[in-house]
Write an enzyme that holds these catalytic residues in place. Structure first.
Site, PDB file in Angstrom:
ATOM      1  N   CYS A  13       0.861  -1.185   0.000  1.00 30.15           N
ATOM      2  CA  CYS A  13       0.000   0.000   0.000  1.00 30.15           C
ATOM      3  C   CYS A  13       0.899   1.236   0.000  1.00 30.15           C
ATOM      4  CB  CYS A  13      -0.864  -0.027   1.255  1.00 30.15           C
ATOM      5  SG  CYS A  13      -1.876   1.442   1.496  1.00 30.15           S
TER       6      CYS A  13
ATOM      7  N   CYS B  82      -0.909   3.742  -6.606  1.00 26.90           N
ATOM      8  CA  CYS B  82      -1.776   3.109  -5.604  1.00 26.90           C
ATOM      9  C   CYS B  82      -1.946   1.679  -6.078  1.00 26.90           C
ATOM     10  CB  CYS B  82      -3.122   3.836  -5.562  1.00 26.90           C
ATOM     11  SG  CYS B  82      -4.363   2.958  -4.593  1.00 26.90           S
TER      12      CYS B  82
HETATM   13  N1  DGL Z   1      -3.954   0.597  -2.006  1.00 29.00           N
HETATM   14  C1  DGL Z   1      -3.607   1.744  -1.265  1.00 29.00           C
HETATM   15  C2  DGL Z   1      -2.382   2.453  -1.848  1.00 29.00           C
HETATM   16  O1  DGL Z   1      -1.576   1.845  -2.527  1.00 29.00           O
HETATM   17  C3  DGL Z   1      -4.588   2.801  -0.924  1.00 29.00           C
HETATM   18  C4  DGL Z   1      -6.010   2.641  -0.929  1.00 29.00           C
HETATM   19  C5  DGL Z   1      -6.677   3.408   0.174  1.00 29.00           C
HETATM   20  O2  DGL Z   1      -6.901   4.615   0.068  1.00 29.00           O
HETATM   21  O3  DGL Z   1      -6.954   2.748   1.163  1.00 29.00           O
HETATM   22  O4  DGL Z   1      -2.183   3.616  -1.598  1.00 29.00           O
END
Ligand code: DGL
Length: 263
Positions: free
Chosen positions: A73, A183
């Protein structure tokens, strides 16, 4: 310890884009994937909240005997990786938007980044952005609504296309030739993005590089699984597990995969 699992976490299903690459590269490794769906999205939360959720996720993975943590993430890495590294005595791999390869390889000198507000506001992101802004124009878009699209399994729908147009049309007008998927949810929108941009924008997905880094670290630390390891892959969600289950099954339909929704 070598046959203990690799722990991966994200706020939701996005980290599966990293898991796919780890699974391809390290087929002997067991994995525990934790999706913090109860607290998703992280992208609009304060740094303190993201640190608290990330700490809880790491504690959970350590309880499951994970030998290494992959923060799949960008938001959690940007806001909490220093805290996690200072708090836990375990190798930690994070993911940040791949500005460098995009900036180096851009032919037009204009690149774009799609990420969450949390990532774009973080110190880590802004330091890297500053470093590469000298020779490259970097346009960033805070695209939290795309996280919701993927969490709701809306890839391939008109709704996804409409939201994407809002970000992609200005990029095409500005002559952007590389788009950083900042993301981990966004690689699941690659087909939808290409439908709008065709081949005029190259997409930079850092997930394969994270898998390579994971391979490097487990060998460096001497904790790679032994050959012949009967691996186990488990998925946990702190909230509703339905989208996670559906997406995993689309990627890999094996009946040995375990799914648990935590209370
Ligand atoms: N998948 C997460 C990232 O790479 C973010 C998603 C979220 O906002 O929870 O930033």
């Amino acid at each position: 310890m070598n046959n203990f699992p690799i722990g991966i976490f994200d706020s939701g299903v996005g980290g599966l884009s990293v898991w796919i690459e780890i699974d391809k590269l390290l087929p002997c490794e067991s994995v525990v994937y934790f999706a913090d769906n109860a607290n998703c999205p992280y992208g609009e939360k304060s740094q303190n909240a993201v640190i608290a959720h990330s700490e809880k996720a790491v504690r959970f993975l350590i309880e499951k005997q994970c030998k290494l943590i992959v923060i799949a993430c960008n938001t959690a890495t940007s806001m909490a990786v220093d805290f996690i590294r200072n708090t836990f005595d375990i190798p930690v791999i994070g993911i940040v938007p791949a500005i460098k390869p995009a900036a180096i390889n851009s032919m037009t000198g204009v690149i774009a980044i799609l990420a969450t507000k949390g990532t774009l506001n973080s110190r880590k992101f802004n330091e890297t952005k500053r470093e590469f802004s000298k020779n490259t124009e970097i346009i960033s878009f805070d695209a939290n609504d795309l996280v919701e699209i993927v969490e709701n399994g809306l890839q391939g729908t008109e709704q996804a296309e409409n939201v994407l147009r809002k970000y992609l049309l200005p990029m095409l007008q500005k002559n952007v030739d590389r788009l950083v998927l900042g993301c981990t949810h966004f690689p699941f929108l690659i087909d939808d993005i290409k439908k709008i941009t065709g081949d005029s924008i190259i997409l930079d997905n850092p997930a394969p590089a994270i898998a390579k880094r994971t391979e490097y670290i487990i060998h460096r630390e001497g904790i790679a699984a032994m050959s012949g390891n009967v691996r186990q892959i488990s998925f946990y969600s702190s909230g509703n597990i339905d989208t996670l289950k559906k997406m995993v099954k689309n990627i890999k339909n094996e009946n040995t995969l375990l799914f648990s929704q935590l209370k």
